[in-house]
Design an enzyme around this catalytic site. Structure first.
Site, short mmCIF file in Angstrom:
data_model
loop_
_atom_site.label_atom_id
_atom_site.label_comp_id
_atom_site.label_asym_id
_atom_site.label_seq_id
_atom_site.Cartn_x
_atom_site.Cartn_y
_atom_site.Cartn_z
CE LYS A 118 64.46 17.92 16.65
NZ LYS A 118 63.67 16.90 17.30
NE ARG A 169 55.40 14.14 18.64
CZ ARG A 169 56.69 14.48 18.57
NH1 ARG A 169 57.46 13.94 17.64
NH2 ARG A 169 57.20 15.35 19.40
NE ARG A 202 64.38 18.57 22.68
CZ ARG A 202 63.94 17.53 22.04
NH1 ARG A 202 64.70 16.54 21.82
NH2 ARG A 202 62.72 17.45 21.60
NE ARG A 240 57.37 19.30 21.00
CZ ARG A 240 56.95 18.71 19.88
NH1 ARG A 240 55.70 18.85 19.49
NH2 ARG A 240 57.76 17.98 19.16
NE ARG A 254 55.37 16.19 13.95
CZ ARG A 254 56.52 16.37 14.58
NH1 ARG A 254 57.66 16.35 13.90
NH2 ARG A 254 56.55 16.60 15.87
#
Ligand code: AMP
Length: 218
Positions: free
Chosen positions: A13, A155, A88, A166, A122
């Site tokens: 996203k 991250r 969320r 998560r 990532r």
């Protein structure tokens, strides 16, 4: 045009929203980016937020809603925006309804194995926030941002334990939020079944779906 891009961590996203921003000429607003910015500042609030993010839990609704409301009120959001990471929870969706009307929801559907493969590879730029991936969004020089020369880092919450947490939190929270929006806004369901599909192809897919429901011209 006011859009929400929806998907779990690693669904793409943030990347797609960043690429849609110049095409649609609307601003991307990422609550996750805003919280990371606060965390960097190292204030008491920033430290609190950093702890929550590291644990993979959500920041309390009242804090997120207040921050988002202020952000949407800024001049650059007048022409429209693409929300990344908000809402969320149903509470956040209801609060957003009171602030403004959303035109469409981009719902990214990505299998868990693709998400895990993506998150573990990532990286993002510590200076400008641009997202890279060692698999299919490689920087020209490894570890260095193409745009600003900043160093690329992983991250904290992309590390395995936080990712699992998560995904669990997301799973629990997302269904009621999607249910809340059904029948209220246009839904664009976008599937990505492989980790190899480059972001430009996915962005094309999103634009195609937007054309089909007349959000943009053919
Ligand atoms: P993201 O970059 O969207 O994955 O967000 C990173 C972290 O920031 C999340 O795991 C949450 O701790 C926090 N966060 C971002 N957006 C929200 C939101 N809308 N509500 C609550 N917490 C959020």
């Amino acid at each position: 045009m006011k859009l929400v891009i929806f998907g779990s961590a690693g669904s793409g996203k943030g990347t797609y929203a960043s690429r849609l921003e110049p095409i649609l000429k609307i601003v991307k607003i990422s609550t996750g980016d805003m919280f990371r910015e606060f965390a960097k500042q190292g204030t008491d609030f920033g430290k609190k937020v950093e702890e929550i993010m590291k644990s993979g839990q959500l920041v309390p609704d009242e804090i997120v809603i207040k921050m988002l409301k202020e952000r949407i009120g800024k001049p650059d959001a007048k022409k429209g925006f693409i929300l990344d990471g908000f809402p969320r929870t149903v509470e956040q969706a209801k609060a957003l309804d009171k602030i403004t009307k959303i035109d469409a929801l981009i719902n990214l559907i990505v299998p868990e194995d693709v998400i895990i493969a993506r998150l573990s590879t990532r990286e993002f730029c510590s200076k400008c926030g641009r997202i890279y991936n060692k698999l299919n969004i490689k920087p020209k020089v490894p570890g260095v941002c193409d745009i600003c020369g900043g160093s690329l880092i992983q991250r904290e919450d992309d590390k395995p334990q936080a990712v699992k947490e998560r995904l669990k939190v997301h799973e629990k929270q997302i269904k009621p939020v999607l249910d809340y929006y059904k029948g209220k806004v246009k839904f664009l369901n976008i599937k990505c079944n492989s980790v190899d599909i480059p972001p430009e192809i996915m962005v094309e897919k999103i634009l195609e779906e937007m054309k089909k429901v007349s959000l943009i011209n053919k």
